[in-house]
Design a protein around this motif. Structure first.
Motif, PDB file in Angstrom:
ATOM      1  N   ASN A 100      -2.637   4.637  -6.550  1.00  0.00           N
ATOM      2  CA  ASN A 100      -3.179   3.863  -7.674  1.00  0.00           C
ATOM      3  C   ASN A 100      -2.186   2.852  -8.255  1.00  0.00           C
ATOM      4  N   LEU A 101      -1.054   2.694  -7.607  1.00  0.00           N
ATOM      5  CA  LEU A 101      -0.046   1.751  -8.106  1.00  0.00           C
ATOM      6  C   LEU A 101      -0.593   0.318  -8.114  1.00  0.00           C
ATOM      7  N   THR A 102      -0.482  -0.326  -9.270  1.00  0.00           N
ATOM      8  CA  THR A 102      -0.864  -1.736  -9.383  1.00  0.00           C
ATOM      9  C   THR A 102       0.339  -2.613  -9.709  1.00  0.00           C
ATOM     10  N   LEU A 123      -0.847   0.721  -0.170  1.00  0.00           N
ATOM     11  CA  LEU A 123      -1.208   0.634  -1.594  1.00  0.00           C
ATOM     12  C   LEU A 123      -2.188  -0.518  -1.799  1.00  0.00           C
ATOM     13  N   ARG A 124      -3.473  -0.235  -1.666  1.00  0.00           N
ATOM     14  CA  ARG A 124      -4.510  -1.262  -1.690  1.00  0.00           C
ATOM     15  C   ARG A 124      -4.738  -1.867  -3.070  1.00  0.00           C
ATOM     16  N   LYS A 125      -4.253  -1.198  -4.107  1.00  0.00           N
ATOM     17  CA  LYS A 125      -4.471  -1.701  -5.461  1.00  0.00           C
ATOM     18  C   LYS A 125      -3.267  -2.473  -6.011  1.00  0.00           C
ATOM     19  N   LEU A 126      -2.212  -2.588  -5.223  1.00  0.00           N
ATOM     20  CA  LEU A 126      -0.986  -3.238  -5.681  1.00  0.00           C
ATOM     21  C   LEU A 126      -1.239  -4.718  -5.976  1.00  0.00           C
ATOM     22  N   GLU A 127      -1.005  -5.123  -7.222  1.00  0.00           N
ATOM     23  CA  GLU A 127      -1.235  -6.500  -7.645  1.00  0.00           C
ATOM     24  C   GLU A 127       0.055  -7.220  -8.021  1.00  0.00           C
ATOM     25  N   SER A 128       1.064  -6.470  -8.415  1.00  0.00           N
ATOM     26  CA  SER A 128       2.317  -7.085  -8.846  1.00  0.00           C
ATOM     27  C   SER A 128       3.502  -6.301  -8.294  1.00  0.00           C
ATOM     28  N   ILE A 129       4.424  -7.001  -7.649  1.00  0.00           N
ATOM     29  CA  ILE A 129       5.646  -6.371  -7.158  1.00  0.00           C
ATOM     30  C   ILE A 129       6.817  -7.293  -7.487  1.00  0.00           C
ATOM     31  N   ARG A 149       9.540 -14.678   0.644  1.00  0.00           N
ATOM     32  CA  ARG A 149       8.287 -14.801  -0.111  1.00  0.00           C
ATOM     33  C   ARG A 149       7.079 -14.888   0.820  1.00  0.00           C
ATOM     34  N   THR A 150       7.189 -15.707   1.841  1.00  0.00           N
ATOM     35  CA  THR A 150       6.070 -15.900   2.770  1.00  0.00           C
ATOM     36  C   THR A 150       5.694 -14.598   3.456  1.00  0.00           C
ATOM     37  N   ILE A 151       6.694 -13.852   3.911  1.00  0.00           N
ATOM     38  CA  ILE A 151       6.445 -12.595   4.613  1.00  0.00           C
ATOM     39  C   ILE A 151       5.812 -11.561   3.685  1.00  0.00           C
ATOM     40  N   VAL A 152       6.350 -11.453   2.465  1.00  0.00           N
ATOM     41  CA  VAL A 152       5.835 -10.469   1.509  1.00  0.00           C
ATOM     42  C   VAL A 152       4.376 -10.766   1.155  1.00  0.00           C
ATOM     43  N   LEU A 153       4.052 -12.033   0.959  1.00  0.00           N
ATOM     44  CA  LEU A 153       2.679 -12.398   0.615  1.00  0.00           C
ATOM     45  C   LEU A 153       1.724 -12.124   1.766  1.00  0.00           C
ATOM     46  N   GLU A 154       2.190 -12.264   2.987  1.00  0.00           N
ATOM     47  CA  GLU A 154       1.355 -11.937   4.145  1.00  0.00           C
ATOM     48  C   GLU A 154       1.165 -10.430   4.273  1.00  0.00           C
ATOM     49  N   THR A 158      -3.289  -8.427  -1.450  1.00  0.00           N
ATOM     50  CA  THR A 158      -3.889  -8.186  -2.768  1.00  0.00           C
ATOM     51  C   THR A 158      -2.979  -8.623  -3.915  1.00  0.00           C
ATOM     52  N   LEU A 159      -1.750  -9.059  -3.592  1.00  0.00           N
ATOM     53  CA  LEU A 159      -0.806  -9.426  -4.648  1.00  0.00           C
ATOM     54  C   LEU A 159      -1.300 -10.607  -5.470  1.00  0.00           C
ATOM     55  N   LYS A 160      -1.139 -10.489  -6.779  1.00  0.00           N
ATOM     56  CA  LYS A 160      -1.424 -11.583  -7.698  1.00  0.00           C
ATOM     57  C   LYS A 160      -0.148 -12.131  -8.319  1.00  0.00           C
ATOM     58  N   VAL A 161       0.877 -11.262  -8.394  1.00  0.00           N
ATOM     59  CA  VAL A 161       2.151 -11.667  -9.007  1.00  0.00           C
ATOM     60  C   VAL A 161       3.299 -11.169  -8.132  1.00  0.00           C
ATOM     61  N   LEU A 162       4.212 -12.086  -7.772  1.00  0.00           N
ATOM     62  CA  LEU A 162       5.406 -11.727  -7.006  1.00  0.00           C
ATOM     63  C   LEU A 162       6.630 -12.204  -7.772  1.00  0.00           C
TER      64      LEU A 162
END
Length: 263
Positions: A100-102, A123-129, A149-154, A158-162
Motif C-alpha cells: 500500500n506504499l504511495t 508496489l502498484r500504488k507508489l506515486e512518489s519516491i 531519472r529516465t530509467i526510474v520513470l520507465e 505510476t509515479l506522479k512525483v520524483l
C-alpha cells in the motif's frame, strides 16, 4: 545495568532499538495493533526491533537514524507513507511486500544501483519516491547515473512525483518543454520591442493555463501532509492530557470525601 543504560539513552533522546515500551510511550496506545502513526526522527536507531508488530501502521517517519536492515518492515502491509531519509540503507528488498506504499523517501542513503530498485516494482500504488533532496543535500550514489531519472520513470509508470518534482500534469518535463516553445513563439512576435503585425501564429493555450494551482504543487502537498501529521500528534497529546486530568480530578474527589465509620 543494561536496562538502566537504555533508559538513560531514551531520556537523552537516543534509542538503539525499538521496543514495545517505546512504541507505546510514543504513540499513547496500549495495543501495538492500534498504532496508526509513528515518528522516530533522529534518535540514533539502528535496530527496528518489534516495529513489525504494529500491523495497522499507515504513516512512519524513521529519518535521521542509523538503520541498515529493513526486514521488520516487511509485515506492514497497510503502510502508506514511509520516510527513511538519512540512514544507511542499501537493501530495499523487505519493502516489496508493503503493497500500500504511495509515498517513499529514501534520500540520503547508500543505494548504489538501479538494480536495487527493482524490488519496488511490485508496489502498484507508489506515486512518489525521493532518492535525492537538494534542500537537505541528501542523495544516493545511484543519482549520479546520467540516465537516472529516465530509467526510474520507465521502471515506475505510476509515479506522479520524483525527487519532489511532478512528472505528470503541469509540473512535468513536458509542461516545461511546451511552455518554453510557447515563450519562443511569443518572443518571435516582437522585433526591437515592437509587435510584428504580419505574424498570425498564436500560442497553443491561454496564458492562464500555465498558472500552477495549489493542488498541482508537490511542495504544498508535502507541507499539507506534514501539517496533518502534526495535527494528528496534537490530537493524541490532547487525548492523553484529558485522560490524565480526568484521573487526577477523580483521585482528588475521592480524597475529599468524608470518612465513614461503622457504628
Amino acid at each position: 545495568m543494561d536496562s538502566k543504560r537504555d533508559n538513560n539513552k531514551e531520556q537523552e533522546g537516543e534509542v538503539e532499538k525499538i521496543t514495545a515500551v517505546l512504541l507505546k510511550s510514543h504513540s499513547g496506545e496500549f495495543d501495538l495493533e492500534s498504532i496508526l502513526f509513528l515518528k522516530f526522527r533522529g534518535l540514533g536507531i539502528h535496530d527496528l526491533g518489534c516495529i513489525g508488530d504494529c500491523m495497522n501502521l499507515e504513516r512512519l517517519d524513521l529519518s535521521g537514524n542509523n538503520i541498515v536492515n529493513l526486514a521488520p518492515l516487511s509485515s506492514l502491509r497497510l503502510l502508506s507513507v514511509l520516510n527513511l531519509s538519512a540512514n544507511r540503507i542499501s537493501n530495499l528488498e523487505p519493502l516489496h511486500s508493503c503493497e500500500n506504499l504511495t509515498n517513499l523517501n529514501l534520500a540520503g542513503n547508500i543505494i548504489s544501483s538501479i538494480d536495487h530498485l527493482l524490488c519496488l516494482q511490485s508496489l502498484r500504488k507508489l506515486e512518489s519516491i525521493r532518492l535525492n533532496d537538494n534542500t537537505y543535500n541528501y542523495s544516493n550514489p545511484v543519482c549520479r547515473n546520467v540516465s537516472y531519472r529516465t530509467i526510474v520513470l520507465e521502471m515506475f509508470p505510476t509515479l506522479k512525483v520524483l525527487d519532489g518534482e511532478r512528472v505528470v500534469g503541469r509540473g512535468s518535463d513536458l509542461y516545461h518543454l511546451c511552455k518554453d516553445i510557447d515563450d519562443t513563439i511569443k518572443a518571435g512576435l516582437y522585433k526591437n520591442g515592437q509587435l510584428v503585425e504580419h505574424q498570425h501564429c498564436k500560442p497553443w493555450v491561454e496564458d492562464t493555463y500555465w498558472e500552477i494551482k495549489r493542488s498541482n504543487n508537490a511542495i504544498v502537498e508535502e507541507a499539507y501532509k506534514q501539517f496533518n501529521d502534526i495535527l494528528h500528534e496534537c490530537r493524541l497529546l490532547n487525548n492523553r492530557a484529558t485522560h490524565a486530568i480526568s484521573q487526577s480530578e477523580r483521585s482528588m474527589s475521592l480524597k475529599k470525601q468524608p470518612k465513614q465509620y461503622a457504628i
